[in-house]
Design an enzyme around this catalytic site. Structure first.
Site, PDB file in Angstrom:
ATOM      1  N   TYR A   8      -4.755  -8.355  10.757  1.00  0.00           N
ATOM      2  CA  TYR A   8      -4.160  -8.465  12.201  1.00  0.00           C
ATOM      3  C   TYR A   8      -2.916  -7.509  12.283  1.00  0.00           C
ATOM      4  O   TYR A   8      -2.883  -6.769  13.146  1.00  0.00           O
ATOM      5  CB  TYR A   8      -4.198  -9.870  12.608  1.00  0.00           C
ATOM      6  CG  TYR A   8      -3.602 -10.119  14.066  1.00  0.00           C
ATOM      7  CD1 TYR A   8      -4.821  -9.766  15.211  1.00  0.00           C
ATOM      8  CD2 TYR A   8      -2.364 -10.282  14.566  1.00  0.00           C
ATOM      9  CE1 TYR A   8      -4.452 -10.007  16.416  1.00  0.00           C
ATOM     10  CE2 TYR A   8      -2.009 -10.388  15.868  1.00  0.00           C
ATOM     11  CZ  TYR A   8      -3.137 -10.254  16.591  1.00  0.00           C
ATOM     12  OH  TYR A   8      -2.641 -10.522  18.098  1.00  0.00           O
ATOM     13  N   LYS A  12      -2.027  -4.063  14.291  1.00  0.00           N
ATOM     14  CA  LYS A  12      -0.778  -4.208  15.293  1.00  0.00           C
ATOM     15  C   LYS A  12       0.211  -3.245  14.992  1.00  0.00           C
ATOM     16  O   LYS A  12       0.687  -2.768  15.747  1.00  0.00           O
ATOM     17  CB  LYS A  12      -0.447  -5.698  15.533  1.00  0.00           C
ATOM     18  CG  LYS A  12      -1.551  -6.396  16.143  1.00  0.00           C
ATOM     19  CD  LYS A  12      -2.291  -5.980  17.448  1.00  0.00           C
ATOM     20  CE  LYS A  12      -2.999  -6.905  17.987  1.00  0.00           C
ATOM     21  NZ  LYS A  12      -3.760  -6.449  19.389  1.00  0.00           N
TER      22      LYS A  12
HETATM   23  P1  NAP Z   1      -8.148 -13.687  23.836  1.00  0.00           P
HETATM   24  O1  NAP Z   1      -8.192 -14.654  24.645  1.00  0.00           O
HETATM   25  O2  NAP Z   1      -9.169 -13.976  22.630  1.00  0.00           O
HETATM   26  O3  NAP Z   1      -9.053 -12.477  24.659  1.00  0.00           O
HETATM   27  C1  NAP Z   1      -9.662 -11.372  23.907  1.00  0.00           C
HETATM   28  C2  NAP Z   1     -10.754 -10.474  24.637  1.00  0.00           C
HETATM   29  O4  NAP Z   1     -11.068  -9.453  24.068  1.00  0.00           O
HETATM   30  C3  NAP Z   1     -11.677 -11.585  24.977  1.00  0.00           C
HETATM   31  O5  NAP Z   1     -12.472 -11.661  26.224  1.00  0.00           O
HETATM   32  C4  NAP Z   1     -12.789 -10.966  23.872  1.00  0.00           C
HETATM   33  O6  NAP Z   1     -14.420 -11.211  24.335  1.00  0.00           O
HETATM   34  C5  NAP Z   1     -12.715  -9.640  23.966  1.00  0.00           C
HETATM   35  N1  NAP Z   1     -13.008  -8.725  23.000  1.00  0.00           N
HETATM   36  C6  NAP Z   1     -13.062  -9.052  21.499  1.00  0.00           C
HETATM   37  N2  NAP Z   1     -13.859  -8.099  20.860  1.00  0.00           N
HETATM   38  C7  NAP Z   1     -14.016  -6.958  21.889  1.00  0.00           C
HETATM   39  C8  NAP Z   1     -14.982  -5.844  21.627  1.00  0.00           C
HETATM   40  N3  NAP Z   1     -15.289  -5.409  20.290  1.00  0.00           N
HETATM   41  N4  NAP Z   1     -14.987  -5.226  22.606  1.00  0.00           N
HETATM   42  C9  NAP Z   1     -14.578  -5.553  23.758  1.00  0.00           C
HETATM   43  N5  NAP Z   1     -13.913  -6.821  23.972  1.00  0.00           N
HETATM   44  C10 NAP Z   1     -13.737  -7.441  22.949  1.00  0.00           C
HETATM   45  O7  NAP Z   1      -7.203 -13.011  23.487  1.00  0.00           O
HETATM   46  P2  NAP Z   1      -5.665 -12.634  24.286  1.00  0.00           P
HETATM   47  O8  NAP Z   1      -4.808 -13.681  23.666  1.00  0.00           O
HETATM   48  O9  NAP Z   1      -5.864 -12.836  25.409  1.00  0.00           O
HETATM   49  O10 NAP Z   1      -5.181 -11.248  23.656  1.00  0.00           O
HETATM   50  C11 NAP Z   1      -5.126 -10.210  24.186  1.00  0.00           C
HETATM   51  C12 NAP Z   1      -4.543  -9.100  23.477  1.00  0.00           C
HETATM   52  O11 NAP Z   1      -3.263  -9.439  23.086  1.00  0.00           O
HETATM   53  C13 NAP Z   1      -5.168  -8.970  22.034  1.00  0.00           C
HETATM   54  O12 NAP Z   1      -5.186  -7.523  21.420  1.00  0.00           O
HETATM   55  C14 NAP Z   1      -4.194  -9.685  21.163  1.00  0.00           C
HETATM   56  O13 NAP Z   1      -4.338  -9.227  19.759  1.00  0.00           O
HETATM   57  C15 NAP Z   1      -2.972  -9.377  21.771  1.00  0.00           C
HETATM   58  N6  NAP Z   1      -1.777 -10.358  21.528  1.00  0.00           N
HETATM   59  C16 NAP Z   1      -2.031 -11.543  21.961  1.00  0.00           C
HETATM   60  C17 NAP Z   1      -1.007 -12.753  21.828  1.00  0.00           C
HETATM   61  C18 NAP Z   1      -1.117 -14.340  22.169  1.00  0.00           C
HETATM   62  O14 NAP Z   1      -0.217 -14.900  21.980  1.00  0.00           O
HETATM   63  N7  NAP Z   1      -2.318 -14.435  22.716  1.00  0.00           N
HETATM   64  C19 NAP Z   1       0.276 -12.231  20.981  1.00  0.00           C
HETATM   65  C20 NAP Z   1       0.191 -10.900  20.838  1.00  0.00           C
HETATM   66  C21 NAP Z   1      -0.804 -10.031  20.829  1.00  0.00           C
HETATM   67  P3  NAP Z   1     -15.206 -12.229  23.543  1.00  0.00           P
HETATM   68  O15 NAP Z   1     -14.898 -13.393  24.517  1.00  0.00           O
HETATM   69  O16 NAP Z   1     -16.555 -11.847  23.584  1.00  0.00           O
HETATM   70  O17 NAP Z   1     -14.658 -12.348  22.183  1.00  0.00           O
END
Ligand code: NAP
Length: 250
Positions: A155, A159
Site C-alpha cells: 500500500y 501511495k
Molecule cells: P473505502 O471505504 O474502502 O472505499 C474505497 C472504494 O473504492 C470502495 O467503494 C471500493 O469498492 C472502491 N474500489 C475498490 N477497488 C476498486 C476498483 N478496482 N475499481 C473501482 N472502484 C474500486 O476506502 P476510503 O477509506 O474511502 O479510501 C478512499 C481512498 O483514500 C483510497 O485510495 C485510500 O487508499 C485513500 N486513503 C484513505 C485513508 C483512510 O484513513 N480512510 C487514509 C489515506 C488514504 P468496493 O466496495 O467494491 O470494494
C-alpha cells in the site's frame, strides 16, 4: 468556489471518501460521474443524492485497474456529457501483511488498484482535458506513503508511487492548463480504517496532534478546493489532510 459547468469523474465513489468527494463536487455545481466496482446499489444511491440536488449524475461500474474498463469509463462520460474536466483518482484497497508474509497476489492486486489505476485513468482523461486546455487531476495518496507503515509495504509503495506520478505528470501537462495534485489523508473514519481493528485504530488516533480522526468530509473539502478555479496556481503538490499526523510520526 463554483464548479458549475464542470464534469467530474470520481473513482471508487460508492462509499467513504469517494462518496463524500462526489457529493461535495456536486454541491459546488459539478456534473458527477460516480464510479465504483461491484455492487450497483450504493453507487446508484450516490447518483440519486446528486440528482436530488438538481445536478446531473451517471453511475459507471468499472474496475479502474483494467484498461478496457477505464477506456469505457472515459468514453461513456464524454459520450454523455461531452467532456471531462476533473478526475479524482480515489479508488483504493488495502491488503495488509508483514512483508515476509505478503503474497505476490497481495502485492500485485494493491499496486494494480491503487497505482496502475491512476496511470490508466489519468492517461485516458488527459486526452479530452488537453483538447480543451483545462483540467484538474487529484490523486488520493496517503500519509503512510510519506512516512511508511508496518504491514503496508504494498500500500505504501503504491501511495508513494502516486506522489512521484503526480509530480511528473504535473510537469508534463502544466503548459496545457491542467493541474495535477495529490492529497495525503491521515486516519479517516471509513470502512477501510475500520478493518484495521481496535488496537491499530487506537494507536493511530493517539498520534494525531489535533486529537481526533478525520472524516471523509474533511478530505472532500480539500479536494474540492484543488478542483476549483481558485486553485489554478497550485500544481505538483501533496496536501496533507491528517490532523498533523505526518508531522508527529516519528
Ligand atoms: P473505502 O471505504 O474502502 O472505499 C474505497 C472504494 O473504492 C470502495 O467503494 C471500493 O469498492 C472502491 N474500489 C475498490 N477497488 C476498486 C476498483 N478496482 N475499481 C473501482 N472502484 C474500486 O476506502 P476510503 O477509506 O474511502 O479510501 C478512499 C481512498 O483514500 C483510497 O485510495 C485510500 O487508499 C485513500 N486513503 C484513505 C485513508 C483512510 O484513513 N480512510 C487514509 C489515506 C488514504 P468496493 O466496495 O467494491 O470494494
Amino acid at each position: 468556489m463554483n464548479l458549475a459547468g464542470r464534469v467530474a469523474i470520481v473513482t471508487g465513489a460508492g462509499r467513504g471518501i469517494g462518496k463524500a468527494i462526489a457529493l461535495k463536487l456536486a454541491e459546488m455545481g459539478a456534473t458527477v460521474v460516480v464510479n465504483d466496482v461491484g455492487d450497483a446499489e450504493p453507487v446508484e444511491a450516490v447518483a440519486e443524492e446528486i440528482r436530488a440536488m438538481n445536478r446531473q449524475s451517471l453511475t459507471i461500474l468499472a474496475d479502474v485497474s483494467s484498461s478496457v474498463d477505464v477506456a469505457r469509463l472515459v468514453e461513456e462520460t464524454t459520450a454523455e456529457f461531452g467532456k471531462v474536466d476533473i478526475l479524482i483518482n480515489n479508488a483504493g484497497i488495502a491488503r495488509d501483511q508483514l512483508l515476509l508474509r505478503m503474497t505476490e497476489d497481495d502485492w500485485d492486486k494493491v499496486l494494480a488498484v491503487n497505482l496502475k489505476s491512476v496511470f490508466l485513468c489519468t492517461k485516458a482523461a488527459l486526452r479530452p482535458m488537453i483538447k480543451q486546455r483545462w483540467g484538474r487531476v487529484i490523486n488520493l495518496s496517503s500519509v503512510t506513503g510519506l512516512v511508511g507503515n508496518v504491514g503496508q509495504a504494498n500500500y505504501t509503495a503504491a501511495k508513494a508511487g502516486i506522489i512521484g506520478f503526480t509530480r511528473t505528470v504535473a510537469k508534463e501537462v502544466a503548459s496545457r492548463g491542467i493541474t495535477v495534485n495529490a492529497v495525503a489523508p491521515g486516519f479517516i473514519e471509513t470502512a477501510m480504517t475500520q478493518k484495521l481493528g481496535e488496537k491499530w485504530g487506537e494507536e493511530f488516533k493517539k498520534r494525531i496532534p489535533l486529537g481526533y480522526p478525520g472524516s471523509p468530509q474533511d478530505v472532500a473539502e480539500a479536494v474540492a478546493f484543488l478542483a476549483s478555479e481558485e486553485a489554478r496556481y497550485i500544481t505538483g503538490q501533496v496536501l496533507g489532510v491528517d490532523g498533523g499526523l505526518a508531522i508527529s510520526w516519528a
